[in-house]
Design a protein around this motif. Structure first.
Motif, PDB file in Angstrom:
ATOM      1  N   GLY A 269      14.206 -15.987  -6.757  1.00  0.00           N
ATOM      2  CA  GLY A 269      14.356 -14.769  -5.977  1.00  0.00           C
ATOM      3  C   GLY A 269      13.023 -14.114  -5.664  1.00  0.00           C
ATOM      4  N   VAL A 270      12.995 -13.304  -4.617  1.00  0.00           N
ATOM      5  CA  VAL A 270      11.773 -12.639  -4.162  1.00  0.00           C
ATOM      6  C   VAL A 270      11.996 -11.133  -4.105  1.00  0.00           C
ATOM      7  N   LEU A 271      11.137 -10.381  -4.777  1.00  0.00           N
ATOM      8  CA  LEU A 271      11.133  -8.923  -4.651  1.00  0.00           C
ATOM      9  C   LEU A 271      10.234  -8.548  -3.483  1.00  0.00           C
TER      10      LEU A 271
ATOM     11  N   SER B 289      14.134 -15.709 -14.554  1.00  0.00           N
ATOM     12  CA  SER B 289      14.963 -14.520 -14.345  1.00  0.00           C
ATOM     13  C   SER B 289      14.303 -13.311 -15.002  1.00  0.00           C
ATOM     14  N   MET B 290      14.326 -12.188 -14.296  1.00  0.00           N
ATOM     15  CA  MET B 290      13.684 -10.966 -14.774  1.00  0.00           C
ATOM     16  C   MET B 290      14.553  -9.750 -14.437  1.00  0.00           C
ATOM     17  N   THR B 291      14.291  -8.668 -15.150  1.00  0.00           N
ATOM     18  CA  THR B 291      14.847  -7.363 -14.801  1.00  0.00           C
ATOM     19  C   THR B 291      13.762  -6.565 -14.093  1.00  0.00           C
ATOM     20  N   ILE B 292      14.087  -6.042 -12.927  1.00  0.00           N
ATOM     21  CA  ILE B 292      13.142  -5.269 -12.115  1.00  0.00           C
ATOM     22  C   ILE B 292      13.517  -3.795 -12.174  1.00  0.00           C
ATOM     23  N   SER B 293      12.513  -2.939 -12.306  1.00  0.00           N
ATOM     24  CA  SER B 293      12.720  -1.498 -12.252  1.00  0.00           C
ATOM     25  C   SER B 293      11.767  -0.904 -11.225  1.00  0.00           C
TER      26      SER B 293
ATOM     27  N   ASP C 148      15.605   2.311  -8.771  1.00  0.00           N
ATOM     28  CA  ASP C 148      16.664   1.339  -8.996  1.00  0.00           C
ATOM     29  C   ASP C 148      16.270   0.360 -10.090  1.00  0.00           C
ATOM     30  N   VAL C 149      17.285  -0.292 -10.649  1.00  0.00           N
ATOM     31  CA  VAL C 149      17.109  -1.385 -11.600  1.00  0.00           C
ATOM     32  C   VAL C 149      17.971  -2.539 -11.121  1.00  0.00           C
TER      33      VAL C 149
ATOM     34  N   ASN D 230      11.260  -9.797 -19.038  1.00  0.00           N
ATOM     35  CA  ASN D 230      12.390 -10.352 -19.778  1.00  0.00           C
ATOM     36  C   ASN D 230      12.001 -10.359 -21.257  1.00  0.00           C
ATOM     37  N   GLU D 231      12.615 -11.200 -22.064  1.00  0.00           N
ATOM     38  CA  GLU D 231      12.319 -11.192 -23.491  1.00  0.00           C
ATOM     39  C   GLU D 231      10.911 -11.689 -23.802  1.00  0.00           C
ATOM     40  N   ARG D 232      10.296 -12.417 -22.878  1.00  0.00           N
ATOM     41  CA  ARG D 232       8.972 -12.998 -23.137  1.00  0.00           C
ATOM     42  C   ARG D 232       7.847 -12.342 -22.360  1.00  0.00           C
ATOM     43  N   HIS D 233       8.160 -11.701 -21.244  1.00  0.00           N
ATOM     44  CA  HIS D 233       7.113 -11.179 -20.372  1.00  0.00           C
ATOM     45  C   HIS D 233       7.455  -9.751 -19.938  1.00  0.00           C
TER      46      HIS D 233
END
Length: 214
Positions: A183-185, A131-135, A175-176, A52-55
């Motif tokens: 949540g769990v990936l 919250s994060m964005t996963i790729s 996917d993104v 995200n913006e920090r990590h």
């Protein structure tokens, strides 16, 4: 010499990505199949990035190796060009990032059956505290790793997000997606292909042949 232009010798402005992650693994698998050396193993180096913006974080998740004549596969290892080790979860993941590595386990039964068994992939579960964005850049989520000389193919890999409230969202091999707090990936790497027909298949073939002779 490779034909130019082609998938293995692209020319600008062709879009390219994942040469090590996907293309080189697929080429290696194709060569092993053509030479009859061994069943397909990883066929992929599962790439997982999130932030995200920090990590921001990036890792490659190990899969497994395929079987060959006189040789079973090996559970949850990097193969071919993928030779990196996973980072220590306590130091690199959980101290530096707002995540919890819930588990990293062998995906039992995912290897293909055969006289020599393709071994199992892994299951990696990461829970997010922000919250994060996963790729994801993975492979063998649609086509299983091939078996050799009568061995069975490995089990397909699978990517998903378990959202709060028990909703499961299936992800594609590339996917993104957005994951919210809690949540769990889940990354389930595919199993390796088996080599040679299994004992049950061999016994059945012998019985059929004897019946024919009688």
């Amino acid at each position: 010499m490779l034909p130019e232009p082609s998938m293995l010798a692209p020319e600008y402005p062709a879009a390219v990505v994942g040469g090590d992650v996907k293309t080189s693994q697929a080429v290696t698998g194709a060569l092993y199949a053509a030479l009859g050396v061994m069943a397909e193993g990883s066929g992929t180096m599962d790439n997982v990035t999130f932030g995200n913006e920090r990590h921001q974080y990036y890792e490659t998740v190990a899969s497994r190796s395929g079987a060959g004549p006189g040789l079973d596969g090996t559970n949850v290892v990097q193969t071919h060009m993928a030779n990196s080790r996973l980072n220590a979860p306590e130091v690199v993941l959980e101290r530096r990032l707002p995540v919890l590595l819930e588990s990293y386990a062998i995906r039992r039964g995912s290897g293909g059956a055969g006289r020599w068994r393709g071994d199992d992939g892994g299951v990696r579960r990461i829970r997010f505290h922000e919250s994060m964005t996963i790729s994801l850049l993975t492979n063998h989520r649609r086509d299983p790793p091939y078996g050799m000389a009568g061995g069975e193919p490995g089990t397909l890999g699978r990517n998903s997000i378990e959202r709060v409230g028990a909703t499961v969202v299936e992800l594609a091999e590339s996917d993104v997606a957005e994951v919210r707090t809690g949540g769990v990936l889940v990354v389930e790497s595919p199993g390796g292909g088996g080599a040679g027909p299994s004992g049950a298949i061999v016994r059945s073939a012998l019985i059929i042949e004897r019946l024919r002779q009688d």
